[in-house]
Structure formats: structure tokens, C-alpha cells
Write a protein that holds these residues in place. Sequence first.
Motif, PDB file in Angstrom:
ATOM      1  N   TYR A   1      29.561  50.216  12.395  1.00 11.93           N
ATOM      2  CA  TYR A   1      30.488  49.361  12.253  1.00 11.93           C
ATOM      3  C   TYR A   1      31.660  50.170  11.614  1.00 11.93           C
ATOM      4  O   TYR A   1      32.940  49.872  12.163  1.00 11.93           O
ATOM      5  CB  TYR A   1      30.171  48.181  11.537  1.00 11.93           C
ATOM      6  N   ALA A   2      31.719  51.258  10.873  1.00 12.82           N
ATOM      7  CA  ALA A   2      32.853  51.810  10.260  1.00 12.82           C
ATOM      8  C   ALA A   2      33.502  52.514  11.450  1.00 12.82           C
ATOM      9  O   ALA A   2      34.785  52.739  11.643  1.00 12.82           O
ATOM     10  CB  ALA A   2      32.403  52.867   9.199  1.00 12.82           C
ATOM     11  N   MET A   3      32.351  53.207  12.221  1.00 15.10           N
ATOM     12  CA  MET A   3      33.030  54.146  13.188  1.00 15.10           C
ATOM     13  C   MET A   3      33.720  53.316  14.323  1.00 15.10           C
ATOM     14  O   MET A   3      34.595  53.262  14.947  1.00 15.10           O
ATOM     15  CB  MET A   3      32.074  54.746  13.909  1.00 15.10           C
ATOM     16  N   GLY A   4      33.192  51.796  14.580  1.00 16.79           N
ATOM     17  CA  GLY A   4      33.600  50.985  15.476  1.00 16.79           C
ATOM     18  C   GLY A   4      35.029  50.520  14.733  1.00 16.79           C
ATOM     19  O   GLY A   4      35.937  50.435  15.775  1.00 16.79           O
ATOM     20  N   PHE A   5      35.256  50.230  13.692  1.00 13.05           N
ATOM     21  CA  PHE A   5      36.493  49.893  12.996  1.00 13.05           C
ATOM     22  C   PHE A   5      37.460  50.993  13.204  1.00 13.05           C
ATOM     23  O   PHE A   5      38.729  50.456  13.642  1.00 13.05           O
ATOM     24  CB  PHE A   5      36.301  49.465  11.408  1.00 13.05           C
ATOM     25  N   ALA A   6      37.042  52.255  13.255  1.00  8.17           N
ATOM     26  CA  ALA A   6      38.159  53.272  13.222  1.00  8.17           C
ATOM     27  C   ALA A   6      38.536  53.072  14.655  1.00  8.17           C
ATOM     28  O   ALA A   6      39.844  53.451  14.989  1.00  8.17           O
ATOM     29  CB  ALA A   6      37.427  54.691  12.915  1.00  8.17           C
ATOM     30  N   LEU A   7      37.777  53.116  15.610  1.00  7.03           N
ATOM     31  CA  LEU A   7      37.820  52.938  17.030  1.00  7.03           C
ATOM     32  C   LEU A   7      38.797  51.860  17.616  1.00  7.03           C
ATOM     33  O   LEU A   7      39.692  52.132  18.125  1.00  7.03           O
ATOM     34  CB  LEU A   7      36.712  53.147  17.846  1.00  7.03           C
ATOM     35  N   TYR A   8      38.397  50.547  16.949  1.00  9.48           N
ATOM     36  CA  TYR A   8      39.087  49.454  17.179  1.00  9.48           C
ATOM     37  C   TYR A   8      40.638  49.464  16.709  1.00  9.48           C
ATOM     38  O   TYR A   8      41.382  49.147  17.375  1.00  9.48           O
ATOM     39  CB  TYR A   8      38.375  48.228  16.457  1.00  9.48           C
TER      40      TYR A   8
ATOM     41  N   SER B   1      43.320  54.595  28.255  1.00 12.17           N
ATOM     42  CA  SER B   1      42.398  55.101  27.248  1.00 12.17           C
ATOM     43  C   SER B   1      41.730  54.009  26.609  1.00 12.17           C
ATOM     44  O   SER B   1      40.508  53.996  25.967  1.00 12.17           O
ATOM     45  CB  SER B   1      42.944  55.941  26.402  1.00 12.17           C
ATOM     46  N   ARG B   2      42.651  52.666  26.523  1.00 10.37           N
ATOM     47  CA  ARG B   2      42.017  51.662  25.818  1.00 10.37           C
ATOM     48  C   ARG B   2      40.799  51.225  26.422  1.00 10.37           C
ATOM     49  O   ARG B   2      39.906  50.640  25.749  1.00 10.37           O
ATOM     50  CB  ARG B   2      43.215  50.480  25.562  1.00 10.37           C
ATOM     51  N   ILE B   3      40.883  50.919  27.817  1.00 12.85           N
ATOM     52  CA  ILE B   3      39.679  50.521  28.474  1.00 12.85           C
ATOM     53  C   ILE B   3      38.698  51.244  28.616  1.00 12.85           C
ATOM     54  O   ILE B   3      37.548  50.829  28.221  1.00 12.85           O
ATOM     55  CB  ILE B   3      40.389  50.341  30.102  1.00 12.85           C
ATOM     56  N   LEU B   4      38.759  52.689  28.585  1.00 11.50           N
ATOM     57  CA  LEU B   4      37.622  53.605  28.544  1.00 11.50           C
ATOM     58  C   LEU B   4      37.097  53.662  27.119  1.00 11.50           C
ATOM     59  O   LEU B   4      35.939  53.954  26.793  1.00 11.50           O
ATOM     60  CB  LEU B   4      38.217  54.951  28.894  1.00 11.50           C
ATOM     61  N   GLY B   5      37.833  53.243  26.024  1.00 10.78           N
ATOM     62  CA  GLY B   5      37.221  53.125  24.730  1.00 10.78           C
ATOM     63  C   GLY B   5      36.236  52.081  24.453  1.00 10.78           C
ATOM     64  O   GLY B   5      35.679  51.894  23.443  1.00 10.78           O
ATOM     65  N   VAL B   6      36.553  50.818  25.389  1.00 13.13           N
ATOM     66  CA  VAL B   6      35.821  49.972  24.785  1.00 13.13           C
ATOM     67  C   VAL B   6      34.319  50.279  24.802  1.00 13.13           C
ATOM     68  O   VAL B   6      33.526  49.529  23.834  1.00 13.13           O
ATOM     69  CB  VAL B   6      36.118  48.733  25.857  1.00 13.13           C
ATOM     70  N   PRO B   7      33.569  50.896  25.838  1.00 18.60           N
ATOM     71  CA  PRO B   7      32.223  50.985  26.074  1.00 18.60           C
ATOM     72  C   PRO B   7      31.880  51.829  24.697  1.00 18.60           C
ATOM     73  O   PRO B   7      30.756  51.603  24.122  1.00 18.60           O
ATOM     74  CB  PRO B   7      32.022  51.795  26.981  1.00 18.60           C
ATOM     75  N   LEU B   8      32.639  52.652  24.285  1.00 13.53           N
ATOM     76  CA  LEU B   8      32.182  53.219  23.049  1.00 13.53           C
ATOM     77  C   LEU B   8      32.307  52.245  21.730  1.00 13.53           C
ATOM     78  O   LEU B   8      31.540  52.461  20.907  1.00 13.53           O
ATOM     79  CB  LEU B   8      33.171  54.405  22.534  1.00 13.53           C
TER      80      LEU B   8
END
Length: 183
Positions: free
Chosen positions: A32-39, A11-18
Motif C-alpha cells: 500500500y505504501a508503494m501503491g500510495f507513492a505510485l498513485y 506513463s499514467r496509463i502504463l502505471g495503472v497495472p503496477l
Amino acid sequence: MWTLPNILTLSRILGVPLLVACLWWPGWPVGYAMGFALYTLIAVTDYLDGYLARAQGTVSKLGVFLDPIADKIMVAAVILMLVATRDIGGWHVIAAIIILVREIMVSGLREFLGGLQVSVPVSQLAKWKTTLQLLALGSLILAGALPAWPWVHSVGLLALWGAAGLTLVTGWDYLRVGLKHMD
């Protein structure tokens, strides 16, 4: 093979494109806020997959193989995006390059030594390097979500240089071990 730790790693690998998609537009704080949450979620699953694999006794060859690859994919993708968006710019790009070069070098070294059946365990200092690196990249992503707080960006750049310094030390440690096994 399809254990919870391995699913988390995948799931970490698949989350990278998002994550990359969230960071695609510089100056878009919501992205960036969504990116920070996903990160943050990806970083937590990095800890969780290893913890669960050890706790459940489900450490697998697939997990041992994929875990460091997942880490490197995420770190490389985030660094490339932050350089492309100029969140890492100027002389700070050197710190990013140091980190990327070390990641590639250590991967190649581990592959080479694996063929010789020589294991190179992760040192405690390398774990601190990873922690500082994750903090740096997370801070730089968060800075894009909080443009009114420029100190967050400064903290991220300072941590990036700290991670680059530890990267040089740990990279040299791994290289010294590897050189002992080369003709």
C-alpha cells in the motif's frame, strides 16, 4: 505526437497495472505504501502533462483524447481494487458506484456530443470533484499503509462521499447540456 505531455499521459496509463499490483494483497502495508507513492506520482503527472502541454503550446489531439481516458482508467482501477480488498465496503460501495457510473456516463455523453461537434468544457466544480476524488482514493490507499492510524481511512471515506456528491451535481450539469442536443 511524442511530446513530453503525451509521454506523461501514456506513463499514467502504463502505471495503472503496477498500482493494481501494489494493492493486490490487503493487509500488506508495504504494498500500500508503494501503491500510495505510485498513485501520488500518477496524480502529479496528471497535473503536469496538461500544464506542460499548455505552457509549451504542444496541446495535441492525442493528448486531448488520452488525458481523460488515463484519468478514468486509474480511478476505475483503484476503486475496483479498493472494493475488492474491502477498503471500500458496506454502504460506502454506493459512493464508489456513483463515481464509476458518472465517469462512464460523461464519457459516453462526450463521445455523442463530439459527433455533433458540440464541446462540453470541464467546469470548475468538476475540477473540485476530481481533486476531492483523488484525495479520497489517495487517503484510502494511504490508510492501508498506515493501519495504526484508522482516522486516515475515515478521512478517505468522508472525502469519497463528498466526491460522490459533487459527482452527482456535475454529472447532472453535463447531462442537462447533453439533453439539449438529443431528439
